[in-house]
Design an enzyme around this catalytic site. Sequence first.
Site, PDB file in Angstrom:
ATOM      1  N   ARG A  66     -11.632   3.587   6.318  1.00  0.00           N
ATOM      2  CA  ARG A  66     -12.569   3.966   5.116  1.00  0.00           C
ATOM      3  C   ARG A  66     -12.894   2.805   4.426  1.00  0.00           C
ATOM      4  O   ARG A  66     -13.834   3.026   3.634  1.00  0.00           O
ATOM      5  CB  ARG A  66     -11.763   5.202   4.522  1.00  0.00           C
ATOM      6  CG  ARG A  66     -11.844   6.517   5.367  1.00  0.00           C
ATOM      7  CD  ARG A  66     -11.309   7.559   4.480  1.00  0.00           C
ATOM      8  NE  ARG A  66     -11.829   8.800   4.987  1.00  0.00           N
ATOM      9  CZ  ARG A  66     -10.951  10.145   4.510  1.00  0.00           C
ATOM     10  NH1 ARG A  66      -9.930  10.071   3.873  1.00  0.00           N
ATOM     11  NH2 ARG A  66     -11.648  11.068   4.920  1.00  0.00           N
ATOM     12  N   LYS A  80      -4.699  23.930  13.283  1.00  0.00           N
ATOM     13  CA  LYS A  80      -5.016  25.338  12.691  1.00  0.00           C
ATOM     14  C   LYS A  80      -6.154  25.886  13.259  1.00  0.00           C
ATOM     15  O   LYS A  80      -7.265  25.346  12.830  1.00  0.00           O
ATOM     16  CB  LYS A  80      -4.865  25.448  11.349  1.00  0.00           C
ATOM     17  CG  LYS A  80      -3.472  25.272  10.595  1.00  0.00           C
ATOM     18  CD  LYS A  80      -3.482  25.326   9.188  1.00  0.00           C
ATOM     19  CE  LYS A  80      -2.271  25.533   8.592  1.00  0.00           C
ATOM     20  NZ  LYS A  80      -2.368  25.699   6.981  1.00  0.00           N
ATOM     21  N   GLY A 133     -10.794  12.308   9.740  1.00  0.00           N
ATOM     22  CA  GLY A 133      -9.944  11.588   9.390  1.00  0.00           C
ATOM     23  C   GLY A 133      -8.929  11.345  10.613  1.00  0.00           C
ATOM     24  O   GLY A 133      -8.463  10.256  11.292  1.00  0.00           O
ATOM     25  N   GLY A 158     -13.172  16.921   6.944  1.00  0.00           N
ATOM     26  CA  GLY A 158     -13.689  18.540   6.429  1.00  0.00           C
ATOM     27  C   GLY A 158     -15.145  18.388   6.318  1.00  0.00           C
ATOM     28  O   GLY A 158     -15.917  19.174   6.356  1.00  0.00           O
TER      29      GLY A 158
HETATM   30  C1  3PG Z   1     -10.169  13.674   3.191  1.00  0.00           C
HETATM   31  O1  3PG Z   1      -9.075  12.802   3.310  1.00  0.00           O
HETATM   32  O2  3PG Z   1     -10.296  14.579   3.741  1.00  0.00           O
HETATM   33  C2  3PG Z   1     -11.262  13.374   1.985  1.00  0.00           C
HETATM   34  O3  3PG Z   1     -10.665  12.244   1.400  1.00  0.00           O
HETATM   35  C3  3PG Z   1     -11.083  14.416   0.855  1.00  0.00           C
HETATM   36  O4  3PG Z   1      -9.866  14.631   0.558  1.00  0.00           O
HETATM   37  P1  3PG Z   1      -9.479  15.979  -0.116  1.00  0.00           P
HETATM   38  O5  3PG Z   1      -9.200  16.963   1.352  1.00  0.00           O
HETATM   39  O6  3PG Z   1      -8.083  15.842  -0.537  1.00  0.00           O
HETATM   40  O7  3PG Z   1     -10.279  16.447  -0.951  1.00  0.00           O
END
Ligand code: 3PG
Length: 399
Positions: free
Chosen positions: A41, A206, A356, A380
């Site tokens: 990242r 999940k 991620g 996400g």
């Molecule tokens: C992640 O790692 O999914 C993003 O950086 C967002 O982080 P968060 O889910 O804690 O908002």
Amino acid sequence: MTIRNLDDLLAEGVSGRRVLVRADLNVPLDKQTGAIGDDGRIRAVLPTLTALTGAGAKVVVFSHLGRPKGAPDPQFSLRPVAARLGELLGAEVRFAEDTVGDSARSTVEALADGDVALLENLRFNKGETSKDDAERGAFADQLAALGEAYVDDAFGAVHRKHASVFDVPARLPHVAGRLVLREVEVLAKLAGEPERPYVVVLGGSKVSDKLAVIETLLPKVDRLLIGGGMCFTFLKAQGHEVGTSLLEKEMVETCRNLLERADGKILLPVDVVAADAFAPDAAHDTVRADAIPSHRVGLDIGPETVAGFAAALAEAKTIFWNGPMGVFEMPAFAGGTRGVAEAITSADAFSVVGGGDSAAAVRALGLDESSFGHISTGGGASLEYLEGKTLPGIAALED
Ligand code: 3PG
Ligand code: MG
């Protein structure tokens, strides 16, 4: 609706101007040593930063790291990230010990043209993630006061309605950075008319996290391959016992329903690697997916499943992959993730790795990143984009 991008800002001239860059530098840190695990990242945001420094901007980077609770917490400090960012840029990165306080103000003040500063973790401030518009807005006012223009390059956080993502762009001229632009272009292709066959591989722990995206994708895809921890809830829905494997009991009925509606598009594991315990050195065997011993935990998909998934992937013209197939951090249970990743790179297809964990898996397994079409920095965020949701961070950039 249009979104201006970095080139538009550069064309206006940024020399001597303070430019705020929201980055997602939320990288994994080793719990014991605090060392940065995967720095993907950080590297992903370099093109935007070097374009700005090269044009003489005073660059002020801010980010979150982890989930601190609205107050300073040393284990979530961005200081090690500032050091790594400096190494990668080949230039000093000045680190501010707070986000909008004296340290931030004096650090920004001291910047010369072409310099870079990183502010301390945004989430050390309650206002960043507050659900209260006024509280978020007050924090956004302070952040916005530090700069003259705003660049969003934090794709991994665009699905969060947070002050630095949603409220700051409302207060300053705003553009999408190189990374956000590329991510959105790629995902728009998948959400539009992807070349067929379109094969999606989903893993991770999940079902409940992936339910919305499965619902949206099912009518669009030609094949949906399911592995990872979430496959056991589907296996249970098929009537199999899953031993002590991950199981979301309250999702079994939903999975059964999905399988009925899937028209044979969903492929589930036919064999799994089942172990005595969740441990790197646990005794383990490959067993049939319908014969998992009651005392054993499934930690990976088996070789026959990998072969079946690989056959489906070999036909694909477009591939989206999100979520590891097993506990790839433990070598004994990495075969499924490695096998699927290799099948994706071998396919003559446009492939997108979302997220991620799957992006980290690609790098941790030593796979060649350039053999994938695109590796997203947002887990996400990319799923929510494909679900068709409005992403606050993208909406905030539209004019
Ligand atoms: C992640 O790692 O999914 C993003 O950086 C967002 O982080 P968060 O889910 O804690 O908002
Ligand atoms: Mg996340």
